[in-house]
Motif scaffolding. Structure first.
Motif, PDB file in Angstrom:
ATOM      1  N   PRO A  42      46.493  46.205  37.966  1.00 14.76           N
ATOM      2  CA  PRO A  42      46.397  44.946  38.728  1.00 14.76           C
ATOM      3  C   PRO A  42      47.642  44.081  38.587  1.00 14.76           C
ATOM      4  O   PRO A  42      48.002  43.685  37.480  1.00 14.76           O
ATOM      5  N   PRO A  43      48.309  43.784  39.694  1.00 16.33           N
ATOM      6  CA  PRO A  43      49.463  42.886  39.617  1.00 16.33           C
ATOM      7  C   PRO A  43      48.998  41.468  39.328  1.00 16.33           C
ATOM      8  O   PRO A  43      47.864  41.100  39.640  1.00 16.33           O
ATOM      9  N   ASN A  44      49.865  40.673  38.726  1.00 22.12           N
ATOM     10  CA  ASN A  44      49.534  39.270  38.489  1.00 22.12           C
ATOM     11  C   ASN A  44      49.336  38.538  39.812  1.00 22.12           C
ATOM     12  O   ASN A  44      49.990  38.860  40.803  1.00 22.12           O
ATOM     13  N   VAL A  45      48.473  37.560  39.808  1.00 25.72           N
ATOM     14  CA  VAL A  45      48.252  36.777  41.030  1.00 25.72           C
ATOM     15  C   VAL A  45      49.516  36.037  41.448  1.00 25.72           C
ATOM     16  O   VAL A  45      49.641  35.615  42.596  1.00 25.72           O
ATOM     17  N   THR A  46      50.458  35.881  40.518  1.00 26.86           N
ATOM     18  CA  THR A  46      51.727  35.231  40.848  1.00 26.86           C
ATOM     19  C   THR A  46      52.684  36.198  41.538  1.00 26.86           C
ATOM     20  O   THR A  46      53.739  35.793  42.016  1.00 26.86           O
ATOM     21  N   GLY A  47      52.329  37.473  41.559  1.00 25.63           N
ATOM     22  CA  GLY A  47      53.270  38.509  41.981  1.00 25.63           C
ATOM     23  C   GLY A  47      53.600  38.496  43.464  1.00 25.63           C
ATOM     24  O   GLY A  47      52.789  38.140  44.307  1.00 25.63           O
ATOM     25  N   VAL A  48      54.839  38.908  43.748  1.00 27.78           N
ATOM     26  CA  VAL A  48      55.296  39.190  45.104  1.00 27.78           C
ATOM     27  C   VAL A  48      55.825  40.615  45.077  1.00 27.78           C
ATOM     28  O   VAL A  48      56.470  41.028  44.111  1.00 27.78           O
ATOM     29  N   LEU A  49      55.548  41.365  46.121  1.00 29.13           N
ATOM     30  CA  LEU A  49      55.886  42.787  46.143  1.00 29.13           C
ATOM     31  C   LEU A  49      57.367  43.020  45.842  1.00 29.13           C
ATOM     32  O   LEU A  49      58.242  42.539  46.546  1.00 29.13           O
ATOM     33  N   HIS A  50      57.646  43.748  44.772  1.00 25.77           N
ATOM     34  CA  HIS A  50      59.010  44.187  44.498  1.00 25.77           C
ATOM     35  C   HIS A  50      59.034  45.716  44.525  1.00 25.77           C
ATOM     36  O   HIS A  50      58.010  46.368  44.715  1.00 25.77           O
ATOM     37  N   MET A  51      60.214  46.290  44.350  1.00 24.03           N
ATOM     38  CA  MET A  51      60.341  47.723  44.543  1.00 24.03           C
ATOM     39  C   MET A  51      59.532  48.521  43.514  1.00 24.03           C
ATOM     40  O   MET A  51      59.048  49.613  43.801  1.00 24.03           O
ATOM     41  N   GLY A  52      59.368  47.967  42.315  1.00 25.81           N
ATOM     42  CA  GLY A  52      58.538  48.641  41.312  1.00 25.81           C
ATOM     43  C   GLY A  52      57.085  48.704  41.745  1.00 25.81           C
ATOM     44  O   GLY A  52      56.424  49.734  41.597  1.00 25.81           O
ATOM     45  N   HIS A  53      56.565  47.581  42.287  1.00 23.64           N
ATOM     46  CA  HIS A  53      55.204  47.580  42.840  1.00 23.64           C
ATOM     47  C   HIS A  53      55.094  48.614  43.956  1.00 23.64           C
ATOM     48  O   HIS A  53      54.117  49.362  44.040  1.00 23.64           O
ATOM     49  N   PHE A 109      40.457  57.752  31.744  1.00 25.33           N
ATOM     50  CA  PHE A 109      41.111  58.603  32.740  1.00 25.33           C
ATOM     51  C   PHE A 109      41.549  59.889  32.048  1.00 25.33           C
ATOM     52  O   PHE A 109      41.773  59.928  30.838  1.00 25.33           O
ATOM     53  N   GLU A 110      41.673  60.930  32.850  1.00 20.32           N
ATOM     54  CA  GLU A 110      42.057  62.237  32.321  1.00 20.32           C
ATOM     55  C   GLU A 110      43.571  62.396  32.276  1.00 20.32           C
ATOM     56  O   GLU A 110      44.113  63.053  31.391  1.00 20.32           O
ATOM     57  N   ASN A 111      44.252  61.806  33.258  1.00 17.79           N
ATOM     58  CA  ASN A 111      45.705  61.954  33.362  1.00 17.79           C
ATOM     59  C   ASN A 111      46.380  60.593  33.407  1.00 17.79           C
ATOM     60  O   ASN A 111      45.850  59.643  33.987  1.00 17.79           O
ATOM     61  N   VAL A 112      47.566  60.533  32.818  1.00 14.26           N
ATOM     62  CA  VAL A 112      48.411  59.343  32.915  1.00 14.26           C
ATOM     63  C   VAL A 112      49.723  59.791  33.546  1.00 14.26           C
ATOM     64  O   VAL A 112      50.478  60.557  32.945  1.00 14.26           O
ATOM     65  N   ASP A 113      49.952  59.356  34.777  1.00 17.40           N
ATOM     66  CA  ASP A 113      51.160  59.726  35.518  1.00 17.40           C
ATOM     67  C   ASP A 113      52.182  58.602  35.348  1.00 17.40           C
ATOM     68  O   ASP A 113      52.015  57.517  35.898  1.00 17.40           O
ATOM     69  N   ILE A 114      53.219  58.871  34.569  1.00 13.11           N
ATOM     70  CA  ILE A 114      54.198  57.837  34.244  1.00 13.11           C
ATOM     71  C   ILE A 114      55.472  58.052  35.057  1.00 13.11           C
ATOM     72  O   ILE A 114      56.122  59.095  34.947  1.00 13.11           O
ATOM     73  N   HIS A 115      55.795  57.087  35.879  1.00 12.63           N
ATOM     74  CA  HIS A 115      57.001  57.188  36.700  1.00 12.63           C
ATOM     75  C   HIS A 115      58.140  56.394  36.068  1.00 12.63           C
ATOM     76  O   HIS A 115      57.935  55.556  35.185  1.00 12.63           O
ATOM     77  N   GLY A 116      59.356  56.671  36.524  1.00  8.76           N
ATOM     78  CA  GLY A 116      60.523  55.981  36.005  1.00  8.76           C
ATOM     79  C   GLY A 116      60.670  54.594  36.615  1.00  8.76           C
ATOM     80  O   GLY A 116      59.869  54.164  37.446  1.00  8.76           O
ATOM     81  N   ILE A 117      61.709  53.904  36.197  1.00  8.14           N
ATOM     82  CA  ILE A 117      62.000  52.590  36.779  1.00  8.14           C
ATOM     83  C   ILE A 117      63.055  52.759  37.864  1.00  8.14           C
ATOM     84  O   ILE A 117      63.807  53.728  37.877  1.00  8.14           O
TER      85      ILE A 117
END
Length: 880
Positions: A43-54, A509-517
């Protein structure tokens, strides 16, 4: 069929589809007989604005959820936002400051009313941005970490842990942010290496004028709170000081000299100041030795009365003034440049202050043991697997979690106190009417709120109705995969696993899919100060949402950070245009009755069987990539199949039947439409807007297997006979055509210029070439062509070896001279390169000292030059 627009304009279609999916609740899910596939959104923070990481994180989740929907699962992606604790309170407090107010001016109740009003009016804009991105969440399930259901779950979890004795209150050394005025857990502190100094201060030896012990420190201002000086018991330099005392400069306090094995004899002089009130290691040492604690810095990072004449100063002002005074008194031995790891608040970047404070803590070792067991039993897996080791290492070395925060926005700790201090505190869902111990009605609630990550740790099951054991919780829990960045592996992922095992008895959860920055094209981390931030909303406006999605997914190689530039988005937009134009060409030539399943009764040509076989192969490999969370590979596969095999090869080949006199037009159209439909289905998880629009255009004219690519399992189709044979035959033809095209390119022959080509080949390969000479002539742009066993090379022929076949292309005299010149020039270049390579290999210093892999690479390079030189000389010999 009806002609579609010449140009693909994303802005004409994307809002239409995003609105349609919302309006028709396309991604709504209810428990049924199908197998569920569940994802809960980070869950993104309610203060959030879409950035490339999101954008990256949510595109990857959307790809998974759409793929699982296509392959028959009851997929459910649960969306929501986080209340954001410190970050959100800071936003509203800044607004108050502009009005000349503080939260204390309003009081707690009025301030919280202001917080909720801001949240309802301005918070959550990121939800609309995620919908614009095409995220296929079940939006009817939208949750907020402080909504009534989640709040009830937080209280339930706290009370259960409290009653088990796992939550306790005590005075401990904590990380304090003077700016945010709250405690922080260890993993909310970000460490940055910074330039500083190491001050060597003389501590006079009591009763021995002129004698002193030099103590090195990076924080002179904390010396005012020293209560001892420590040395390692094995350090012989200080053995004579046993039982003696030192005098604290400026203050005059007597300090014991203690021995403790924790002291690093190699740091500074080997004698270290001990400040139990302002250093976590000193705090533990003070406990071991029963030292007094003197607090000289307060919650505002200002000096207390215990600091004497420095009282009221900011900590850094105090440092400056104190060092000046020590210099004046001759008590600074020396100052050295020093690099240290400064701990900063993860929200505001203020340097944290270690302080002793009464806080609430959660015992973590019992929870961590369950999480370790789950991983070792294979119940939680990481993609890529390399992230498991640091995750397990963190769990093995875990500390108790400081869960209380001194702010107002958040889940207030559900603990109540009686005015009679002899009555123990009570954890309860609501404030008791009276004290269960003495019956008093004078009861107050704890002032602190819980760390934001406490409620986030419950997210996978609190959002499904826990603690009630309803059908949603039973059906959708545990979820299937968590997609996240590595920066919150410990803050959130590990805590979710521990809480899931504790409260639900199963990992969440069964899997944790970790992506880069995401980094810029030079590999630098994006930041506003560097001016290299790429705004996804701007990219959507310029290139289209599908282009953004495809570029992100194609770049998300597991285990690697992502470097992005406009070239990535341009390439993705070009791919969208290629697909659109291919579909437009096909739809302009097919009829409504051309769509239907293909079977063995079809009069299929070699090219038809080949493209159908390739479609099956690429569908299988792409499905595997999707299942393995490797969107980068899935995108590369579909790009290669769509652009190269389908558009560049097959579409060109069928023109003989679509526009020429060659029979079989209906079969060609049928194959074209079948393969196009399959492409749309396989690409849909990554590029949902363009694929949905093209599907709609086709379904308006022909009956398709489903109303949407979401409901068509494009990864499965009936197998046709002879596909392996078709693949082998077409490989030979493609190799021959590619050989001729390469000669054209190297010789500067225009693609439109008709030339003569010949192939020397024998056996079954000759039959294949002769049977499909029309393919070769069309694709290679030949006006003359022959193949045979005894084909001889002409004086003006350029040659290429293509597997079992040798290709000859007759060059015009002028081009023959140019080719001779080109070959001669290249021969000289390769001779020079080979000479240098051999000289390097004959150098015994290089071959004996360089790493084996480097020497081997040099040998391979020399062999490659030798091979190229031999071919060049042979080709030149045949042309002279």
């Amino acid at each position: 069929m009806k002609e579609i627009p010449k140009r693909y304009a994303p802005e004409d279609y994307e809002k239409k589809w995003a609105d349609k999916w919302l309006r028709e609740k396309t991604f709504s899910s209810v428990p049924d007989e199908r197998k569920p596939y569940t994802i809960v959104i980070p869950p993104p923070n309610v203060t959030g604005v879409l950035h490339m990481g999101h954008a990256l994180n949510n595109v990857l989740q959307d790809i998974i959820i759409r793929f699982r929907r296509i392959t028959g699962f009851n997929s459910m992606w649960l969306p929501g936002t986080d209340h954001g604790g410190i970050a959100t309170q800071n936003v509203v407090e800044k607004m108050l400051l502009e009005e000349g107010l503080t939260r204390h001016d309003l009081g707690r109740e009025k301030f919280l009313e202001r917080m909720w009003r801001w949240k309802d009016e301005s918070g959550g804009s990121i939800i609309g941005q995620l919908q614009r991105l095409g995220c296929g969440c079940d939006w009817d399930r939208l949750r907020f970490t402080m909504d009534p259901e989640c709040s009830r779950a937080v209280k339930e979890a706290f009370i259960r842990l409290y009653e088990k004795g796992m939550i306790y209150r005590g005075e401990y050394m904590i990380n304090w942010c003077p700016r945010c005025s709250t405690a922080l857990s260890d993993i909310e502190v970000e460490h940055q290496e910074e330039k500083s100094s190491l001050w060597y201060i003389k501590y006079p030896l009591k009763g021995s004028p002129g004698e002193y012990v030099s103590v090195a420190t990076t924080r002179p201002e904390t010396m005012l709170g020293d209560t001892a000086v420590a040395v390692n018991p094995d350090d012989k330099r200080y053995s004579s000081l046993a039982g003696k005392k030192l005098l604290l400069p400026v203050i005059g306090r007597e300090l014991e000299i203690i021995s403790d094995s924790f002291v690093d004899s190699g740091f500074g002089t080997g004698a270290v100041k001990v400040t139990p009130g302002h250093d976590p290691n000193d705090f533990e040492m003070g406990r071991r030795h029963g030292l007094e604690t003197v607090r000289v810095i307060d919650e505002n990072a200002r000096m207390t009365d215990e600091a004497g004449v420095f009282s009221g100063m900011d900590r850094y002002e105090c440092r400056k003034k104190l060092v000046e005074r020590l210099k004046d008194e001759g008590l600074i031995e020396k100052i050295e440049d020093y690099r240290l790891s400064a701990g900063r608040c993860y929200r505001c970047s203020t340097v944290i202050e270690p302080l002793i404070s009464e806080q609430w803590f959660l015992k973590m070792k019992p929870l961590a043991e369950k999480a370790l067991k789950a991983s070792r039993e294979g119940k939680v897996s990481f993609v890529p697997a390399s992230w498991e080791k640091p995750y397990l290492n963190w769990l093995e070395n875990i500390h108790d979690w400081c869960i209380s925060r001194q702010i107002w926005w958040g889940h207030r700790i559900p603990v109540y106190y009686c005015s009679n201090e002899e009555c123990p505190p009570v954890a309860a869902f609501e404030m008791p009417d009276k004290c269960p111990g003495c019956g008093s009605g004078d009861i107050t609630q704890d002032e602190d709120v819980l760390d934001t990550w406490f409620s986030s740790a419950l997210w996978p099951f609190s959002t499904l109705g826990w603690p009630d054991e309803g059908k949603d919780l039973k059906y959708y829990y545990p979820t299937d995969v968590l997609v996240t960045g590595h920066e919150i592996l410990y803050l959130w992922v590990a805590r979710m696993v521990m809480m899931g095992l504790e409260m639900m008895g199963e990992a969440p959860f069964e899997n944790v899919d970790i992506h880069g920055i995401i980094r810029d094209e030079h590999g630098n981390k994006m930041s506003k100060s560097k001016g290299n931030v790429i705004d996804p909303l701007v990219i959507i406006e310029e290139f289209g949402t599908d282009a953004l999605r495809f570029a992100l997914a194609k770049s998300a190689v597991p285990g690697r950070d992502i470097q992005l530039s406009d070239d990535d988005f341009t390439g993705a937009r070009n791919f969208s245009n290629k697909l659109w134009n291919a579909a437009r060409l096909i739809l302009a030539n097919v009829e409504a009755d051309d769509f239907g399943p293909l079977d063995e009764t079809e009069d299929l040509e070699l090219a038809d069987r080949w493209i159908l076989a390739q479609a099956e192969r690429y569908a299988g490999e792409t499905e595997k990539a999707y299942r393995e969370f490797n969107t980068a590979r899935a995108c590369r596969l579909m790009y290669e199949f769509t652009w190269s095999l389908f558009c560049d090869w097959y579409l060109e080949l069928v023109k003989l039947r679509l526009y020429g006199s060659k029979p079989g037009g209906k079969t060609a159209r049928k194959v074209l439409l079948n393969v196009l439909i399959r492409i749309l289905g396989i690409l849909h998880p990554v590029m949902p807007f363009i694929t949905s629009q093209l599907w709609e255009y086709i379904s308006a004219e022909a009956e398709l297997p489903s109303e949407s690519p979401l409901d068509y399992n494009c990864f499965s189709s009936p197998e046709l006979e002879g596909t392996e044979e078709a693949m082998e035959k077409m490989k030979l033809i493609i190799d021959v055509v590619s050989g001729i095209r390469n000669i054209r390119g190297e010789s500067g022959i225009q693609p439109s210029a008709g030339i003569r080509g010949a192939v020397r080949v024998s056996g079954a390969a000759l039959d294949i070439i002769n049977s499909h000479s029309d393919y070769i002539k069309l694709l290679a742009g030949l006006n003359e062509f022959e193949a045979g066993v005894d084909i001889k090379r002409g004086a003006s022929d350029s040659v290429a070896v293509c597997g079992a076949a040798t290709v000859y292309v007759r060059l015009p005299e002028e081009l023959r001279k140019q080719e001779i010149s080109r070959l001669s020039k290249r021969i000289k270049e390769v001779q020079g390169l080979l000479e240098n390579a051999n000289r390097k290999l004959s150098n015994r210093d290089f071959t004996s000292r360089a790493p084996e892999e480097v020497v081997e690479k040099a040998r391979e390079r020399a062999a490659s030059f030798e091979n190229e030189l031999e071919k060049l000389e042979k080709t030149l010999e045949g042309m002279i």
